[in-house]
Design a protein around this motif. Structure first.
Motif, PDB file in Angstrom:
ATOM      1  N   VAL A 111       0.865  -1.175   0.000  1.00  0.00           N
ATOM      2  CA  VAL A 111       0.000   0.000   0.000  1.00  0.00           C
ATOM      3  C   VAL A 111       0.907   1.231   0.000  1.00  0.00           C
ATOM      4  O   VAL A 111       1.922   1.259   0.698  1.00  0.00           O
ATOM      5  CB  VAL A 111      -0.913   0.022   1.256  1.00  0.00           C
ATOM      6  CG1 VAL A 111      -1.735   1.298   1.321  1.00  0.00           C
ATOM      7  CG2 VAL A 111      -1.832  -1.195   1.273  1.00  0.00           C
ATOM      8  N   ARG A 113       1.452   5.051   1.044  1.00  0.00           N
ATOM      9  CA  ARG A 113       0.955   6.020   2.035  1.00  0.00           C
ATOM     10  C   ARG A 113       2.009   7.113   2.230  1.00  0.00           C
ATOM     11  O   ARG A 113       3.185   6.896   1.975  1.00  0.00           O
ATOM     12  CB  ARG A 113       0.725   5.351   3.387  1.00  0.00           C
ATOM     13  CG  ARG A 113      -0.413   4.332   3.382  1.00  0.00           C
ATOM     14  CD  ARG A 113      -0.830   4.038   4.806  1.00  0.00           C
ATOM     15  NE  ARG A 113      -1.756   2.939   4.898  1.00  0.00           N
ATOM     16  CZ  ARG A 113      -3.082   3.072   4.951  1.00  0.00           C
ATOM     17  NH1 ARG A 113      -3.628   4.258   4.887  1.00  0.00           N
ATOM     18  NH2 ARG A 113      -3.856   2.010   5.056  1.00  0.00           N
ATOM     19  N   HIS A 143      -3.299   3.401   8.827  1.00  0.00           N
ATOM     20  CA  HIS A 143      -4.059   2.168   8.601  1.00  0.00           C
ATOM     21  C   HIS A 143      -5.213   2.081   9.602  1.00  0.00           C
ATOM     22  O   HIS A 143      -6.360   1.833   9.215  1.00  0.00           O
ATOM     23  CB  HIS A 143      -3.107   0.970   8.751  1.00  0.00           C
ATOM     24  CG  HIS A 143      -3.765  -0.365   8.691  1.00  0.00           C
ATOM     25  ND1 HIS A 143      -3.544  -1.241   7.649  1.00  0.00           N
ATOM     26  CD2 HIS A 143      -4.610  -0.997   9.530  1.00  0.00           C
ATOM     27  CE1 HIS A 143      -4.246  -2.351   7.874  1.00  0.00           C
ATOM     28  NE2 HIS A 143      -4.894  -2.221   9.012  1.00  0.00           N
ATOM     29  N   ASP A 146      -7.898   4.755   9.115  1.00  0.00           N
ATOM     30  CA  ASP A 146      -8.798   4.369   8.023  1.00  0.00           C
ATOM     31  C   ASP A 146      -9.960   3.538   8.553  1.00  0.00           C
ATOM     32  O   ASP A 146     -11.116   3.720   8.153  1.00  0.00           O
ATOM     33  CB  ASP A 146      -8.052   3.561   6.949  1.00  0.00           C
ATOM     34  CG  ASP A 146      -7.389   4.420   5.889  1.00  0.00           C
ATOM     35  OD1 ASP A 146      -7.577   5.663   5.892  1.00  0.00           O
ATOM     36  OD2 ASP A 146      -6.677   3.839   5.041  1.00  0.00           O
ATOM     37  N   ILE A 151     -12.767   2.287   6.163  1.00  0.00           N
ATOM     38  CA  ILE A 151     -11.864   1.959   5.057  1.00  0.00           C
ATOM     39  C   ILE A 151     -10.897   0.871   5.522  1.00  0.00           C
ATOM     40  O   ILE A 151     -10.346   0.954   6.621  1.00  0.00           O
ATOM     41  CB  ILE A 151     -11.077   3.211   4.607  1.00  0.00           C
ATOM     42  CG1 ILE A 151     -12.044   4.279   4.088  1.00  0.00           C
ATOM     43  CG2 ILE A 151     -10.029   2.853   3.550  1.00  0.00           C
ATOM     44  CD1 ILE A 151     -11.397   5.644   3.871  1.00  0.00           C
ATOM     45  N   PHE A 153      -7.389  -1.604   4.433  1.00  0.00           N
ATOM     46  CA  PHE A 153      -6.184  -1.438   3.602  1.00  0.00           C
ATOM     47  C   PHE A 153      -6.369  -2.042   2.214  1.00  0.00           C
ATOM     48  O   PHE A 153      -5.806  -1.543   1.251  1.00  0.00           O
ATOM     49  CB  PHE A 153      -4.935  -1.985   4.310  1.00  0.00           C
ATOM     50  CG  PHE A 153      -4.622  -3.433   4.081  1.00  0.00           C
ATOM     51  CD1 PHE A 153      -3.715  -3.823   3.097  1.00  0.00           C
ATOM     52  CD2 PHE A 153      -5.224  -4.420   4.845  1.00  0.00           C
ATOM     53  CE1 PHE A 153      -3.417  -5.165   2.888  1.00  0.00           C
ATOM     54  CE2 PHE A 153      -4.933  -5.750   4.649  1.00  0.00           C
ATOM     55  CZ  PHE A 153      -4.035  -6.130   3.666  1.00  0.00           C
ATOM     56  N   ASP A 155      -8.800  -1.775   0.342  1.00  0.00           N
ATOM     57  CA  ASP A 155      -9.461  -0.769  -0.501  1.00  0.00           C
ATOM     58  C   ASP A 155      -8.429   0.113  -1.202  1.00  0.00           C
ATOM     59  O   ASP A 155      -8.743   0.781  -2.181  1.00  0.00           O
ATOM     60  CB  ASP A 155     -10.376   0.130   0.335  1.00  0.00           C
ATOM     61  CG  ASP A 155     -11.463  -0.638   1.073  1.00  0.00           C
ATOM     62  OD1 ASP A 155     -11.806  -1.758   0.658  1.00  0.00           O
ATOM     63  OD2 ASP A 155     -11.974  -0.105   2.083  1.00  0.00           O
ATOM     64  N   ARG A 156      -7.202   0.124  -0.692  1.00  0.00           N
ATOM     65  CA  ARG A 156      -6.134   0.977  -1.220  1.00  0.00           C
ATOM     66  C   ARG A 156      -5.157   0.223  -2.128  1.00  0.00           C
ATOM     67  O   ARG A 156      -4.182   0.799  -2.584  1.00  0.00           O
ATOM     68  CB  ARG A 156      -5.362   1.620  -0.069  1.00  0.00           C
ATOM     69  CG  ARG A 156      -6.206   2.566   0.761  1.00  0.00           C
ATOM     70  CD  ARG A 156      -5.364   3.346   1.751  1.00  0.00           C
ATOM     71  NE  ARG A 156      -6.146   4.289   2.528  1.00  0.00           N
ATOM     72  CZ  ARG A 156      -6.556   5.485   2.099  1.00  0.00           C
ATOM     73  NH1 ARG A 156      -6.242   5.891   0.887  1.00  0.00           N
ATOM     74  NH2 ARG A 156      -7.266   6.272   2.877  1.00  0.00           N
ATOM     75  N   THR A 179     -12.940  -0.412  -3.477  1.00  0.00           N
ATOM     76  CA  THR A 179     -11.756   0.237  -4.030  1.00  0.00           C
ATOM     77  C   THR A 179     -11.900   1.749  -3.998  1.00  0.00           C
ATOM     78  O   THR A 179     -12.914   2.303  -4.420  1.00  0.00           O
ATOM     79  CB  THR A 179     -11.516  -0.240  -5.485  1.00  0.00           C
ATOM     80  OG1 THR A 179     -11.418  -1.664  -5.468  1.00  0.00           O
ATOM     81  CG2 THR A 179     -10.243   0.350  -6.049  1.00  0.00           C
ATOM     82  N   LEU A 180     -10.850   2.389  -3.482  1.00  0.00           N
ATOM     83  CA  LEU A 180     -10.825   3.857  -3.440  1.00  0.00           C
ATOM     84  C   LEU A 180     -10.284   4.389  -4.747  1.00  0.00           C
ATOM     85  O   LEU A 180      -9.343   3.838  -5.297  1.00  0.00           O
ATOM     86  CB  LEU A 180      -9.941   4.326  -2.285  1.00  0.00           C
ATOM     87  CG  LEU A 180     -10.434   3.933  -0.893  1.00  0.00           C
ATOM     88  CD1 LEU A 180      -9.379   4.267   0.147  1.00  0.00           C
ATOM     89  CD2 LEU A 180     -11.727   4.661  -0.566  1.00  0.00           C
ATOM     90  N   ALA A 182      -8.132   6.774  -7.002  1.00  0.00           N
ATOM     91  CA  ALA A 182      -6.857   7.490  -6.806  1.00  0.00           C
ATOM     92  C   ALA A 182      -7.136   8.972  -6.719  1.00  0.00           C
ATOM     93  O   ALA A 182      -7.931   9.509  -7.493  1.00  0.00           O
ATOM     94  CB  ALA A 182      -5.897   7.185  -7.942  1.00  0.00           C
TER      95      ALA A 182
END
Length: 184
Positions: A111, A113, A143, A146, A151, A153, A155-156, A179-180, A182
């Motif tokens: 992920v 971040r 994390h 979220d 949310i 992880f 999803d990222r 899914t988030l 971008a």
């Protein structure tokens, strides 16, 4: 704290697919003994599950609280309890790191971040605090924060193929991922 005490005072984890994990959490208006007791149980659960972070919704509690201990072998650094955490600043530098989650056991994926953050919160006594965190601590706080917003992880994770394969291999459905998009 003995291992038997730890196991006896643990809370039940909720897993990917459970709607509890998708609900935005409510702010804690008063830090009292019930909140301190919950924090203690969350820390014990995190240790029993061999995690380095745990958010209240992961144990079915709809409150803005998380616990973190990136170095639980070192008794000189006690676990952090963050009540109503708010990340105020994010560094422009982004880093990729592998993440896992006690609510999605067996799944470990990369992920991206921010490398560093500044976060304000209240401690278990209700005192306002502010810390600058970087590297692993910053990643864990992001994390767990979220989780407080529903949310996860996964999803990222941008690669759907790798994500679906990892989830299926561990008995989870990719349909539970949100899914988030971008940003930017």
């Amino acid at each position: 704290m003995s291992a038997s005490t730890t196991k006896a005072n643990t809370l039940s984890l909720h897993y990917l697919g459970d709607r509890t994990l998708r609900k935005p959490c409510k702010r804690i208006s008063k830090v009292d003994q019930s909140i301190r007791d919950l924090a203690k149980q969350m820390v014990q659960t995190m240790y029993a599950e061999q995690g380095i972070g745990l958010a209240a919704p992961q144990v079915g509690v709809n409150k803005q609280m998380l616990v973190v201990d990136c170095d639980h072998d070192n008794s000189a650094t006690p676990p952090l309890v963050l009540i109503n955490p708010q990340i105020e600043t994010y560094s422009p530098e982004l880093v990729t790191g592998e993440e896992g989650c006690l609510s999605i056991p067996g799944v470990f994926l990369d992920v991206v971040r921010p490398k560093a953050i500044t976060v304000k919160y209240k401690d278990e006594q209700g005192r306002p605090k502010k810390i600058k965190a970087s590297d692993l601590l910053a990643r864990v706080i992001q994390h767990e924060s979220d989780h407080l917003n529903g949310i996860l992880f996964v999803d990222r994770v941008p690669n759907d193929l790798i994500l679906t394969e990892a989830l299926n291999k561990n008995g989870f459905s990719a349909n539970a991922v949100q899914t988030l998009k971008a940003e930017g």
